[in-house]
Design a protein around this motif. Structure first.
Motif, mmCIF file in Angstrom:
data_model
loop_
_atom_site.group_PDB
_atom_site.id
_atom_site.type_symbol
_atom_site.label_atom_id
_atom_site.label_comp_id
_atom_site.label_asym_id
_atom_site.label_seq_id
_atom_site.Cartn_x
_atom_site.Cartn_y
_atom_site.Cartn_z
ATOM 1 N N VAL A 323 13.188 -19.614 -31.956
ATOM 2 C CA VAL A 323 13.148 -18.841 -33.193
ATOM 3 C C VAL A 323 14.358 -19.126 -34.082
ATOM 4 C CG1 VAL A 323 14.318 -16.847 -32.211
ATOM 5 C CG2 VAL A 323 12.764 -16.538 -34.142
ATOM 6 N N LEU A 324 15.481 -19.570 -33.496
ATOM 7 C CA LEU A 324 16.675 -19.819 -34.290
ATOM 8 C C LEU A 324 16.609 -21.116 -35.068
ATOM 9 C CD1 LEU A 324 19.510 -18.660 -31.854
ATOM 10 C CD2 LEU A 324 18.478 -17.402 -33.736
ATOM 11 N N THR A 325 15.652 -22.008 -34.738
ATOM 12 C CA THR A 325 15.621 -23.303 -35.415
ATOM 13 C C THR A 325 14.337 -23.557 -36.174
ATOM 14 O OG1 THR A 325 14.723 -24.411 -33.450
ATOM 15 C CG2 THR A 325 17.110 -24.342 -33.680
ATOM 16 N N ILE A 326 13.359 -22.692 -36.088
ATOM 17 C CA ILE A 326 12.130 -22.910 -36.851
ATOM 18 C C ILE A 326 12.355 -22.443 -38.280
ATOM 19 C CG2 ILE A 326 11.095 -20.706 -36.274
ATOM 20 C CD1 ILE A 326 8.384 -22.042 -36.237
ATOM 21 N N SER A 327 11.710 -23.121 -39.225
ATOM 22 C CA SER A 327 12.000 -22.834 -40.627
ATOM 23 C C SER A 327 11.196 -21.661 -41.176
ATOM 24 C CB SER A 327 11.710 -24.079 -41.476
ATOM 25 O OG SER A 327 10.346 -24.450 -41.341
ATOM 26 N N GLY A 328 10.400 -20.985 -40.358
ATOM 27 C CA GLY A 328 9.682 -19.817 -40.845
ATOM 28 C C GLY A 328 10.509 -18.559 -40.671
ATOM 29 N N PRO A 329 10.609 -18.019 -39.450
ATOM 30 C CA PRO A 329 11.382 -16.794 -39.252
ATOM 31 C C PRO A 329 12.845 -16.900 -39.645
ATOM 32 C CG PRO A 329 9.984 -17.225 -37.358
ATOM 33 C CD PRO A 329 9.895 -18.423 -38.245
ATOM 34 N N VAL A 330 13.434 -18.101 -39.608
ATOM 35 C CA VAL A 330 14.854 -18.198 -39.917
ATOM 36 C C VAL A 330 15.148 -17.734 -41.333
ATOM 37 C CG1 VAL A 330 14.889 -20.567 -40.810
ATOM 38 C CG2 VAL A 330 16.860 -19.688 -39.612
ATOM 39 N N PHE A 331 14.188 -17.840 -42.223
ATOM 40 C CA PHE A 331 14.433 -17.426 -43.590
ATOM 41 C C PHE A 331 14.278 -15.928 -43.785
ATOM 42 C CE2 PHE A 331 13.777 -21.960 -44.094
ATOM 43 C CZ PHE A 331 14.863 -22.273 -44.883
ATOM 44 N N LEU A 332 13.937 -15.216 -42.730
ATOM 45 C CA LEU A 332 14.030 -13.764 -42.798
ATOM 46 C C LEU A 332 15.491 -13.334 -42.922
ATOM 47 C CD1 LEU A 332 11.393 -12.781 -40.082
ATOM 48 C CD2 LEU A 332 11.206 -12.433 -42.549
ATOM 49 N N ALA A 333 16.414 -14.201 -42.493
ATOM 50 C CA ALA A 333 17.837 -13.900 -42.660
ATOM 51 C C ALA A 333 18.203 -13.812 -44.132
ATOM 52 C CB ALA A 333 18.678 -14.970 -41.961
ATOM 53 N N VAL A 334 17.528 -14.572 -44.983
ATOM 54 C CA VAL A 334 17.768 -14.491 -46.428
ATOM 55 C C VAL A 334 17.357 -13.121 -46.947
ATOM 56 C CG1 VAL A 334 17.192 -15.476 -48.672
ATOM 57 C CG2 VAL A 334 17.461 -16.971 -46.689
ATOM 58 N N ASP A 335 16.248 -12.598 -46.441
ATOM 59 C CA ASP A 335 15.824 -11.253 -46.845
ATOM 60 C C ASP A 335 16.808 -10.192 -46.374
ATOM 61 O OD1 ASP A 335 13.201 -11.960 -48.083
ATOM 62 O OD2 ASP A 335 12.788 -12.677 -46.067
ATOM 63 N N THR A 336 17.444 -10.438 -45.231
ATOM 64 C CA THR A 336 18.491 -9.521 -44.771
ATOM 65 C C THR A 336 19.653 -9.518 -45.749
ATOM 66 O OG1 THR A 336 17.868 -9.941 -42.470
ATOM 67 C CG2 THR A 336 20.019 -8.949 -42.861
ATOM 68 N N PHE A 337 20.045 -10.694 -46.232
ATOM 69 C CA PHE A 337 21.125 -10.769 -47.214
ATOM 70 C C PHE A 337 20.738 -10.066 -48.513
ATOM 71 C CE2 PHE A 337 23.172 -14.189 -44.723
ATOM 72 C CZ PHE A 337 24.485 -13.769 -44.843
ATOM 73 N N LEU A 338 19.488 -10.207 -48.930
ATOM 74 C CA LEU A 338 19.045 -9.500 -50.136
ATOM 75 C C LEU A 338 19.105 -7.989 -49.938
ATOM 76 C CD1 LEU A 338 16.005 -11.727 -51.175
ATOM 77 C CD2 LEU A 338 18.149 -11.461 -52.437
ATOM 78 N N LEU A 339 18.718 -7.531 -48.768
ATOM 79 C CA LEU A 339 18.806 -6.099 -48.457
ATOM 80 C C LEU A 339 20.248 -5.613 -48.535
ATOM 81 C CD1 LEU A 339 17.547 -3.440 -47.179
ATOM 82 C CD2 LEU A 339 18.231 -4.410 -44.990
ATOM 83 N N LEU A 340 21.174 -6.353 -47.900
ATOM 84 C CA LEU A 340 22.586 -5.957 -47.928
ATOM 85 C C LEU A 340 23.125 -5.995 -49.355
ATOM 86 C CD1 LEU A 340 23.998 -7.830 -44.787
ATOM 87 C CD2 LEU A 340 23.087 -5.510 -44.957
ATOM 88 N N GLY A 341 22.691 -6.992 -50.145
ATOM 89 C CA GLY A 341 23.135 -7.062 -51.531
ATOM 90 C C GLY A 341 22.688 -5.862 -52.336
ATOM 91 N N GLY A 342 21.440 -5.432 -52.148
ATOM 92 C CA GLY A 342 20.956 -4.254 -52.856
ATOM 93 C C GLY A 342 21.689 -2.993 -52.447
ATOM 94 N N LEU A 343 21.933 -2.840 -51.157
ATOM 95 C CA LEU A 343 22.630 -1.654 -50.650
ATOM 96 C C LEU A 343 24.033 -1.563 -51.247
ATOM 97 C CD1 LEU A 343 22.670 -0.539 -46.918
ATOM 98 C CD2 LEU A 343 24.717 -0.420 -48.315
ATOM 99 N N LEU A 344 24.784 -2.665 -51.171
ATOM 100 C CA LEU A 344 26.171 -2.646 -51.633
ATOM 101 C C LEU A 344 26.263 -2.580 -53.149
ATOM 102 C CD1 LEU A 344 27.716 -5.237 -49.151
ATOM 103 C CD2 LEU A 344 27.889 -2.742 -49.088
ATOM 104 N N SER A 345 25.284 -3.161 -53.860
ATOM 105 C CA SER A 345 25.319 -3.080 -55.326
ATOM 106 C C SER A 345 25.104 -1.641 -55.784
ATOM 107 C CB SER A 345 24.265 -3.997 -55.930
ATOM 108 O OG SER A 345 22.948 -3.515 -55.677
ATOM 109 N N ALA A 346 24.185 -0.926 -55.152
ATOM 110 C CA ALA A 346 23.951 0.478 -55.515
ATOM 111 C C ALA A 346 25.168 1.332 -55.201
ATOM 112 C CB ALA A 346 22.725 0.998 -54.765
#
Length: 674
Positions: A323-346
């Motif tokens: 799971v750490l090297t496949i290009s599908g689920p690994v990009f869920l980490a980008v969504d995690t960064f977007l979530l953290l960005g929204g939380l901290l921006s608010a």
């Protein structure tokens, strides 16, 4: 095929071609040098340079069925061959045989241009009918014997930076030189201060100031007080105490901001790096997500270099163990960064509003956005310049071709990075491809003031707006996936362009996690009571959270194939999975903040994550550079095994952390604090 037989074919073909030089549009010099090489390789005792040139030709290896179709040859061996009138030149001939595309490295005289090499190869194929100057892959392995030439590309053995490259490198040098110069001046001024202050130790009033100076001499305000006391003691004589007067000037204050004495403070601190404190679990979430992205990029960017790509695909894409090297689920980490960005921006915006006496003014929003630009653009544009200049200075190898247009893209489309709109461009036109995220992040960030405005205006309106935005991004993602028949993972097929251009990098398909982050940030900043009041609620929440994450990762493997027709399961997954993943991560944050995180909170709140979190932005920008440099300098293919990729990941990670620390203290922090 023996050396003699190959040499005979080459010699016969090019000897006949010599008589048709003008018809082939091949220069006389190129043809003469080629014939000389062929004659001298065909002698009983071949010349050493000719043997080296032939030995540098790409030849078919084993495991063609596993993906070992490229024949790179040896670039450096080719360049080391020197005849009396020419030297070896390494060229790549890109071919298609049925559905298989591959390249073959050839070594030809450097008097031949790319077009001439292509004509010689084409003429040899026509001259000998079924026998090509570049032997095709056996039909038994690829089910097709006919070759089709795509293009020919010769790699230059010299570097030729132009004016724009020198300009970029100059800008990078200046951006780095300013903090280094400030560091030197600050050290000299402080040393001079110590010398000028020390003779007045006998003064009782000054003794008190010196004790304070010895305790807090790195503090700018404390230094200012000491300087003031010293000036009073000496009658404010700025003629005699120029250093003390200069230390109170604006210039000195700016020098301190840019100096390493200031920018290195707190980098290795283990106290929370989250502005305003609290939310210690975010450091662990951020760093683990970053490691996931680096691991995924280490695999994704290396696929073109593999000699067993099909083996990798069959092994890795079929098992969640990878799971750490496949290009599908690994990009869920980008969504995690977007979530953290929204939380901290608010949270940041609400904090600014509270400090402004509960007023959301235009100037406050402008300052809020300007701080964000100041946070990301200096280091971002530094990398644009560094990458543009670096590409022109490196002698790349056979596997550089997937990234060969990056330098041209940066010279043409750098303005999109400057304006933070690079994600609207096609993927093959983005300067530094991975910086699309910075544009997406800022576009989402710019919507936070509007959401907070609706929240403060009317909670009902805010709920309708938020629900409408979530519905919009969900439906849009699902419809685009169905109409374009997109896969649910990052494809390595012909669907790649549509996937990236219309779905992957666009705010209207990726906004959901950021919006959920904004809602989470508003809740955490304004809540009066705990959400979780009983232990059974926490147990149920953790069960649902972990089960949801497992289902989302597992479905990425089940639905990994590109659909041949509009697929409802693919559309539903693509429309919902990013928001659902963001909700699962939101639960982890809420549970940890309300005391129900258990060992997961202990893990995510470890002190070791804090220094890495402090340099995470630089790590994101830096790590692909090392991966591309490593891959682009390879002369031979890489064989995929788990242990090989583990070492590649660890090597890229160590270099990334070391260099990212340097870039953080020299570029990011100085311009952030101005």
């Amino acid at each position: 095929m023996s050396l003699g037989w190959v040499a005979f074919l080459l010699f016969a073909g090019c000897s006949v071609a010599l008589e048709n030089t003008q018809a082939l549009n091949v220069s006389q010099r190129c043809m003469n040098d080629t014939n000389r090489f062929l004659r001298e390789i065909n002698q009983d005792w071949p010349k050493e340079y000719a043997v080296s040139m032939y030995d540098a030709f790409g030849k078919m290896g084993s495991n063609v069925e596993g993906g070992n179709v490229n024949r790179p040859g040896l670039l450096q061996l080719c360049r080391s061959a020197h005849a009396p009138t020419f030297s070896g030149q390494y060229c790549q001939v890109f071919l298609r045989q049925g559905t298989v595309q591959y390249f073959v490295g050839v070594c030809v005289p450097d008097s031949c241009e790319e077009e001439e090499v292509q004509m010689l190869v084409l003429y040899g194929r026509l001259q000998f009918s079924q026998t090509s100057l570049i032997p095709p892959l056996p039909p038994i392995l690829v089910n097709q014997s006919t070759q089709e030439m795509i293009m020919t590309h010769c790699l230059s053995d010299t570097i030729a930076p132009d004016a724009s490259d020198f300009t970029c490198l100059f800008v990078c040098c200046v951006m780095v030189a300013i903090p280094l110069a400030a560091t030197l001046f600050t050290a000299m001024i402080r040393w001079q201060q110590d010398r000028e202050v020390s003779p007045t130790v006998e003064s009782p009033s000054l003794n008190t100031g010196l004790k304070l100076y010895g305790t807090l001499k790195t503090n700018a305000s404390s230094s200012s007080k000491i300087n003031s006391n010293t000036s009073e003691e000496k009658g404010n004589n700025c003629t005699r105490h120029t250093t003390l007067c200069f230390s109170r000037s604006c210039v000195y204050r700016y020098l301190q901001v840019f100096s390493l004495q200031t920018t290195t403070q707190g980098i290795f601190s283990t106290s929370s790096s989250i502005p305003g404190g609290g939310y210690s679990c975010l450091n662990g979430i951020r760093v683990l997500s970053l490691l996931w992205i680096i691991c995924g990029h280490s695999a994704e960017y290396t696929l073109n270099n593999l000699d067993n790509y099909k083996n990798w695909k069959n092994t890795v894409e079929s098992s969640p163990l990878y799971v750490l090297t496949i290009s599908g689920p690994v990009f869920l980490a980008v969504d995690t960064f977007l979530l953290l960005g929204g939380l901290l921006s608010a949270r940041s915006l609400l904090g600014s509003i509270n400090r402004a006496e509960d007023k959301l003014s235009t100037s406050l929003v402008t300052n809020y956005l300007f701080k964000r630009i100041k946070r990301i653009q200096p280091l971002h544009m530094f990398f644009v310049c560094l990458t543009t200049g670096l590409i022109s200075l490196v002698q790349w190898g056979p596997y550089w071709f997937p990234f060969k247009d990056t330098g041209v893209d940066c010279k043409t489309y750098w303005w999109a990075n400057l304006l933070l709109i690079s994600n609207v461009l096609p993927s093959n036109k983005i300067c530094i491809p991975w910086t699309w995220y910075l544009s997406l992040d800022f576009q989402c960030y710019a919507t936070t003031p509007l959401l907070v405005y609706f929240y403060r205006l009317n909670r009902g309106v805010f709920a309708v707006v938020s629900g409408g935005l979530v519905l919009m991004t969900t439906v849009t993602s699902a419809v685009i996936t169905a109409l374009l028949q997109l896969p649910v993972v990052h494809p390595s097929t012909l669907q790649f362009e549509n996937y990236v251009l219309y779905y992957y990098k666009k705010p209207y398909t990726r906004y959901g996690p950021f919006l959920i982050g904004v809602l989470t940030g508003i809740y955490l900043a304004t809540k009066k009571n705990q959400l979780l009041k009983q232990k059974w609620q926490a147990i149920l929440g953790w069960f649902c959270c972990l089960s949801l994450m497992a289902v989302l990762v597992g479905l990425a493997y089940i639905l990994r194939e590109t659909p041949a027709y509009p697929s409802v399961p693919h559309a539903l997954y693509q429309g919902l999975h990013r928001q659902l993943w963001a909700l699962a991560v939101t639960w982890i944050i809420l549970a940890c903040e309300e005391g129900y995180g258990g060992f997961i909170k202990s893990l995510l709140s470890l002190d070791v994550w804090v220094p890495l979190s402090n340099i995470s932005f630089a790590c994101y920008l830096t790590h692909p550079v090392f991966i591309i440099l490593y891959n682009g300098l390879q002369e031979t293919p890489i064989h995929y095994t788990g242990i090989n990729f583990m070492y590649l990941f660890l090597g890229h990670l160590v270099l990334t952390v070391v260099v990212s620390y340097v870039f953080t203290v020299l570029v990011e922090k100085p311009y952030l604090h101005t």
